[in-house]
Enzyme design. Structure first.
Site, short mmCIF file in Angstrom:
data_model
loop_
_atom_site.label_atom_id
_atom_site.label_comp_id
_atom_site.label_asym_id
_atom_site.label_seq_id
_atom_site.Cartn_x
_atom_site.Cartn_y
_atom_site.Cartn_z
N GLY A 310 0.83 -1.20 0.00
CA GLY A 310 0.00 0.00 0.00
C GLY A 310 0.86 1.24 0.00
O GLY A 310 2.04 1.21 0.35
N ASP A 426 -10.23 6.74 12.44
CA ASP A 426 -10.34 6.46 11.01
C ASP A 426 -10.88 5.05 10.77
O ASP A 426 -10.30 4.27 10.02
CB ASP A 426 -9.00 6.64 10.31
CG ASP A 426 -9.16 6.82 8.80
OD1 ASP A 426 -10.28 7.16 8.38
OD2 ASP A 426 -8.19 6.61 8.07
#
Length: 560
Positions: A310, A426
């Site tokens: 990622g 988050d």
């Protein structure tokens, strides 16, 4: 007699001749039957067992002897042999060995005019071709074997109405006539006992491969992407409703005392000429302090970086392997000056490392240490192999059972965090990873995107999961834990529908909707428990939202 050709790549077999030179019966120029063989072919190569519809394959063994065989005739009445050479032939053909007929008596019926040519063979195991059929036609494709392809074919010299070249012979009974015609292996056919034997073998195979007592059988599952192919099988990734683990973890969690007092749209000037002219020197001091405060719970001294997992604005995450063969994830962050974003980057790194080093729980990503070189900082974390929940619901349509199991694990991690006085800030499917056992682990491989709350417009996808009090620049809860509960409700909605909340709106439109307390669309098609759980989390007033500990007793996560 039928002269039928069998083609398997470059292999041609005929049923015309049998090259075993002891007591050969010669009828119309072709050998019809023999007594037990004298010449034993050398060991050959066995092909795998292959089954075609309506027929049976046996183990085939082929040889290529180069010797010359002399045919001799004998009299069965006086057991004397005629020494005169009748014919000489070079054996260049292929032998076909029947794997299960070594102890079967196989009578060969030949021309009725020659009664002496009917003999019984105790071990009829081998056959070979004679001359190559010069004229034949290839018809439909029958199958593929290791040595080539098998087709149905017809020969110009074939006798009879059938000319199928299947090269499939029953293993338990030799046909009355030497022929390569397809045999009837249905339950009503002449080889019913072969059919029954196969059924018993198949049942025994299934019985021997049932699950051990300590493994829960998989009753409901979904097939995913292809992982590989073998000779007789294909391997796919799959997900089970009952194989989801009970563990969950959480990554990229920010201490609650650092929650911003307000969200500003103004860009700040961090250049040397700006109002914060001394910020560059301050950045250097913070960077040095961050490096000095490294904690190394595990001594990873030598490792190799693998594939990219990622990437975010500040960090990239790679798979890595240590010198001991242990796999882990490496978050790689550049320590070079990044301008106005550098201070925020360093603050985030310091906060994340400090937080991860304090947390030890089965639902928290395991922090494995840090390292640095001249220009980069490396954070070693536990490797989670199956990717994010977002990737999973894009590949599968997650059932309510799976969503419920995932939700319970997320709640367990949040409950631990909130008890410690931290908030995640988050919560969304992209930040939840799943390992091969179905254990959910909260993480953030896009470090910058996870906690960039100073600029709503830069939050990208994160904004759609924000609570109204975050949009409205206030933290009325004191430690911000109700904001995680709102985000959890949006995340469960995302898992159930396969879409992010407010998916029909642009970020700025969603910000105004959320700030006014407008809830995302919760479809009526969801189950009653799922819908009630989501709406319970999406209370506009943060004081009305339940805690993570209370939600662990909700019917949606306990009625599995």
């Amino acid at each position: 007699m039928d002269v039928t050709a069998i083609f398997a790549g470059d292999i041609l077999v005929q049923s015309r001749e049998y090259l075993i030179p002891n007591d050969v019966v010669d009828v119309d120029g072709g050998i019809k039957a023999v007594r037990p063989p004298i010449i034993q072919p050398p060991p050959g190569r066995k092909l795998p067992l292959i089954d075609f519809p309506g027929s049976s394959w046996d183990f085939l063994t082929y040889f290529a002897p180069s010797k010359t065989v002399k045919r001799q005739s004998s009299s069965s009445s006086d057991n004397t042999s005629d020494k005169e050479e009748v014919e000489t032939e070079e054996t260049r053909g292929m032998f076909v060995q029947l794997g299960d007929t070594a102890h079967e008596a196989c009578p060969f019926a030949t021309n009725e005019a020659d009664s002496s040519s009917t003999v019984s063979i105790i071990s009829p195991s081998y056959a070979s071709r004679g001359s190559i059929v010069p004229s034949w036609l290839k018809r439909k494709f029958l199958g593929r074997v290791s040595l080539g392809f098998v087709y149905e074919g017809s020969s110009g010299s074939s006798v009879g109405s059938e000319s199928t070249c299947s090269l499939m012979t029953p293993s338990l009974e030799f046909p009355d006539r030497i022929s390569f015609r397809k045999k009837d292996f249905s339950e009503k056919g002449p080889s019913r006992h072969v059919w029954e034997k196969r059924k018993l073998t198949r049942a025994k195979l299934i019985e021997n491969f049932c699950n051990p007592e300590d493994i829960e059988p998989v009753t409901s599952w979904l097939k995913g992407q292809l992982l590989g192919e073998e000779s007789f099988a294909s391997v796919y990734e799959a997900i089970s409703d009952s194989s989801v683990g009970s563990e969950s973890t959480c990554s990229l969690m920010t201490p609650s005392m650092e929650f911003p007092d307000r969200i500003s749209f103004r860009k700040r000037d961090f250049s040397e000429e700006g109002p914060s002219g001394r910020v560059k020197e301050k950045r250097k001091l913070m960077r040095n302090k961050l490096i000095e405060n490294f904690r190394k719970p595990e001594d990873i001294t030598s490792w190799l970086k693998g594939q990219l997992l990622g990437r975010g604005s500040y960090a990239s995450v790679y798979e890595a392997i240590s010198e001991d063969g242990d796999f882990f994830a490496v978050k790689e962050v550049s320590l070079l000056d990044k301008g106005i974003q550098a201070q925020e980057c360093i603050q985030q790194l310091e906060g994340e490392i400090a937080l991860l080093s304090q947390l030890q729980h089965q639902n928290i990503v395991r922090y494995r240490g840090t390292a640095k070189d001249v220009s980069k900082l490396y954070i070693f974390l536990e490797l989670v192999t199956q990717g994010s929940v977002q990737k999973l619901y894009e590949r599968y349509q997650l059932s309510y059972t799976v969503v419920s199991l995932y939700t319970r694990q997320i709640l367990a991690g949040l409950n631990y965090l909130h008890d410690k006085g931290f908030v995640h800030r988050d919560i969304k499917c992209a930040n939840m990873l799943v390992d091969a056992n179905g254990t959910v682990k909260l993480a953030d491989f896009g470090l910058a995107e996870a906690s960039k709350f100073n600029d709503i417009m830069s939050c990208k996808g994160t904004l759609f999961w924000m609570a109204p009090e975050v949009i409205n620049r206030k933290d009325s809860d004191g430690n911000g834990s109700p904001a995680d509960i709102w985000s959890l409700g949006c995340t469960v909605l995302e898992m159930c529908t396969g879409q992010i909340p407010y998916s029909d709106l642009k970020p700025i439109q969603a910000a105004f909707k959320i700030g006014r307390g407008t809830l995302p669309d919760v479809p009526d098609t969801l189950s009653l428990d799922a819908r009630h759980f989501i709406l319970t989390c999406l209370k506009v007033n943060p004081e009305e939202r339940p805690t993570a500990a209370e939600l662990l007793h909700h019917p949606f996560v306990i009625n599995l």
